[in-house]
Design an enzyme around this catalytic site. Structure first.
Site, PDB file in Angstrom:
ATOM      1  N   PHE A   6      28.528  -3.413  80.305  1.00  0.00           N
ATOM      2  CA  PHE A   6      29.190  -4.289  81.272  1.00  0.00           C
ATOM      3  C   PHE A   6      30.499  -4.857  80.718  1.00  0.00           C
ATOM      4  O   PHE A   6      31.589  -4.586  81.237  1.00  0.00           O
ATOM      5  CB  PHE A   6      28.221  -5.412  81.664  1.00  0.00           C
ATOM      6  CG  PHE A   6      28.841  -6.527  82.450  1.00  0.00           C
ATOM      7  CD1 PHE A   6      29.614  -6.280  83.564  1.00  0.00           C
ATOM      8  CD2 PHE A   6      28.635  -7.852  82.055  1.00  0.00           C
ATOM      9  CE1 PHE A   6      30.190  -7.321  84.291  1.00  0.00           C
ATOM     10  CE2 PHE A   6      29.191  -8.899  82.773  1.00  0.00           C
ATOM     11  CZ  PHE A   6      29.971  -8.638  83.892  1.00  0.00           C
ATOM     12  N   SER A 112      27.610 -16.031  71.647  1.00  0.00           N
ATOM     13  CA  SER A 112      26.995 -16.570  72.861  1.00  0.00           C
ATOM     14  C   SER A 112      27.205 -18.073  72.984  1.00  0.00           C
ATOM     15  O   SER A 112      26.514 -18.854  72.319  1.00  0.00           O
ATOM     16  CB  SER A 112      25.493 -16.254  72.866  1.00  0.00           C
ATOM     17  OG  SER A 112      24.834 -16.930  73.914  1.00  0.00           O
ATOM     18  N   TYR A 137      17.817 -15.024  69.941  1.00  0.00           N
ATOM     19  CA  TYR A 137      19.107 -14.403  70.279  1.00  0.00           C
ATOM     20  C   TYR A 137      20.267 -15.254  69.772  1.00  0.00           C
ATOM     21  O   TYR A 137      21.213 -14.743  69.156  1.00  0.00           O
ATOM     22  CB  TYR A 137      19.168 -14.239  71.794  1.00  0.00           C
ATOM     23  CG  TYR A 137      20.430 -13.652  72.362  1.00  0.00           C
ATOM     24  CD1 TYR A 137      20.558 -12.278  72.543  1.00  0.00           C
ATOM     25  CD2 TYR A 137      21.481 -14.466  72.779  1.00  0.00           C
ATOM     26  CE1 TYR A 137      21.699 -11.733  73.108  1.00  0.00           C
ATOM     27  CE2 TYR A 137      22.623 -13.933  73.345  1.00  0.00           C
ATOM     28  CZ  TYR A 137      22.732 -12.572  73.508  1.00  0.00           C
ATOM     29  OH  TYR A 137      23.875 -12.035  74.071  1.00  0.00           O
ATOM     30  N   LYS A 141      23.062 -14.516  66.741  1.00  0.00           N
ATOM     31  CA  LYS A 141      24.507 -14.612  66.967  1.00  0.00           C
ATOM     32  C   LYS A 141      25.161 -15.507  65.920  1.00  0.00           C
ATOM     33  O   LYS A 141      26.223 -15.184  65.373  1.00  0.00           O
ATOM     34  CB  LYS A 141      24.786 -15.150  68.371  1.00  0.00           C
ATOM     35  CG  LYS A 141      24.422 -14.207  69.503  1.00  0.00           C
ATOM     36  CD  LYS A 141      25.367 -13.031  69.595  1.00  0.00           C
ATOM     37  CE  LYS A 141      25.148 -12.221  70.860  1.00  0.00           C
ATOM     38  NZ  LYS A 141      26.039 -11.045  70.955  1.00  0.00           N
ATOM     39  N   ASN A 166      28.492 -17.438  80.488  1.00  0.00           N
ATOM     40  CA  ASN A 166      27.673 -16.519  81.286  1.00  0.00           C
ATOM     41  C   ASN A 166      28.596 -15.639  82.131  1.00  0.00           C
ATOM     42  O   ASN A 166      28.991 -16.030  83.230  1.00  0.00           O
ATOM     43  CB  ASN A 166      26.711 -17.300  82.182  1.00  0.00           C
ATOM     44  CG  ASN A 166      25.672 -18.067  81.391  1.00  0.00           C
ATOM     45  OD1 ASN A 166      24.559 -17.604  81.174  1.00  0.00           O
ATOM     46  ND2 ASN A 166      26.042 -19.256  80.940  1.00  0.00           N
ATOM     47  N   ILE A 196      12.858 -18.291  90.861  1.00  0.00           N
ATOM     48  CA  ILE A 196      13.636 -19.255  90.079  1.00  0.00           C
ATOM     49  C   ILE A 196      12.706 -19.994  89.137  1.00  0.00           C
ATOM     50  O   ILE A 196      11.651 -20.498  89.541  1.00  0.00           O
ATOM     51  CB  ILE A 196      14.335 -20.260  91.017  1.00  0.00           C
ATOM     52  CG1 ILE A 196      15.255 -19.516  91.991  1.00  0.00           C
ATOM     53  CG2 ILE A 196      15.116 -21.298  90.226  1.00  0.00           C
ATOM     54  CD1 ILE A 196      15.555 -20.298  93.233  1.00  0.00           C
ATOM     55  N   ARG A 262      10.813 -22.566  82.241  1.00  0.00           N
ATOM     56  CA  ARG A 262      10.612 -21.940  80.933  1.00  0.00           C
ATOM     57  C   ARG A 262      10.938 -22.937  79.837  1.00  0.00           C
ATOM     58  O   ARG A 262      11.916 -23.693  79.930  1.00  0.00           O
ATOM     59  CB  ARG A 262      11.490 -20.693  80.801  1.00  0.00           C
ATOM     60  CG  ARG A 262      11.204 -19.639  81.849  1.00  0.00           C
ATOM     61  CD  ARG A 262      12.070 -18.413  81.676  1.00  0.00           C
ATOM     62  NE  ARG A 262      13.489 -18.681  81.859  1.00  0.00           N
ATOM     63  CZ  ARG A 262      14.430 -17.749  81.949  1.00  0.00           C
ATOM     64  NH1 ARG A 262      14.086 -16.470  81.872  1.00  0.00           N
ATOM     65  NH2 ARG A 262      15.700 -18.069  82.115  1.00  0.00           N
TER      66      ARG A 262
END
Length: 306
Positions: A6, A112, A137, A141, A166, A196, A262
């Site tokens: 991407f 990130s 993650y 980074k 993002n 969601i 989460r």
């Protein structure tokens, strides 16, 4: 590294438009963007990021190395931190050793901005904010950022780190849930229920892909002392804000289902981009609405979006 994905495919376009020759290294059997396939200014290399011999084939003659590869996603990295470390950190160290051997002039790394800071103490979040990631993650980074600094101290390797918020836009994958904007828009277009996590109040900084590319282009020639830059819009949107924007754009309601929150999701992440403005001479040029319109047009033109 990661040039067919991407961000990478858009960056390749930007580099070609700026007059550069481009080498793209990415996974075997990855579908290459059709608009790049026939360009004679691109050299393609397939291979395993973790295989030093594969990476070495692409390294001769490289002056600037853009490191965009990540073998994990934020939402899944906590499931297997060992794999996260083995794939991302170990792979990067092999790449840095090759870059040193081949005298690469500069490494520009996609870090990130959405995960390295953790729960913010102040908003917007500046580069000097404490870094307390809640996902493996983000830790990986940060570790790569530190190794880049180490290679600079030991070997004089120049580097620049872009802590990207993002990103969203055309060619963002929906099958891997790569970004909320593309996933939600795709689901709304196909009358699917959008699931969601939480009550939809989680707020993030969303930046259009063409603006991200321009930040990379600016970093090519940057020679200042600052080496880490936040790259975002500087504004926050909640999940509910995104859904409202999609409903307004499509002129129809979208089905949604609210699930349990989460544990690793921070409530808000909005980046302070003043350093990129003053040092890189960069600022976003495309607002969220226009970026969403562009993404929708692409999805309608590409009915088999994956």
């Amino acid at each position: 590294m990661g040039g067919a994905g991407f961000i990478g495919s858009h960056l390749a376009e930007g580099l070609l438009a700026a007059g550069h020759q481009v080498k793209i290294f990415d996974r075997p059997n990855l579908v290459r963007p059709e608009n790049l396939l026939a360009d004679p200014r691109i050299e393609w290399y397939d291979g395993d990021f973790l295989n030093q011999d594969d990476v070495a084939r692409a390294m001769p003659g490289v002056e600037i190395l853009f490191h965009l590869v990540s073998a994990t996603l934020p939402k899944s990295s906590n499931d297997n931190p060992l794999y996260d470390v083995e794939s991302n950190i170990m792979g990067t160290l092999r790449v840095l050793d090759l870059a040193r051997i081949h005298q690469v002039k500069r490494v520009i790394f996609a870090s990130s901005g959405g995960t390295v800071y953790g729960i913010p103490q102040t908003v917007p979040i500046a580069e000097t904010h404490a870094t307390e990631p809640r996902v493996s993650y983000g830790i990986s980074k940060l570790a790569i950022e530190k190794y880049l600094h180490l290679y600079h101290a030991l070997y004089g390797m120049e580097y620049c780190v872009l802590r990207i918020a993002n990103p969203f836009g055309e060619r963002q994958r929906v099958s891997t849930a790569q970004g909320a904007v593309a996933v939600f828009l795709h689901q709304a277009l196909h009358n699917q229920t959008i699931h969601i996590w939480g009550d939809g109040s989680v707020t993030r900084d969303y930046i259009y892909i063409k603006d991200v590319v321009q930040a990379f282009i600016q970093a090519l020639s940057y020679t200042g002392e600052q080496r880490v830059f936040n790259i975002g819009s500087g504004h926050g949107l909640s999940i509910n804000d995104i859904l409202a924007a999609i409903e307004n754009l499509l002129d129809k309601p979208v089905e949604r289902s609210y699930e349990n929150a989460r544990s690793f999701d921070v409530p808000v992440n909005v980046l302070d981009i003043s350093c990129a403005r003053t040092q890189l001479g960069w600022q976003p040029a495309v607002d969220f609405h226009d970026g969403l319109v562009n993404t929708l047009l692409w999805m309608r033109q590409e009915p088999h979006v994956r």
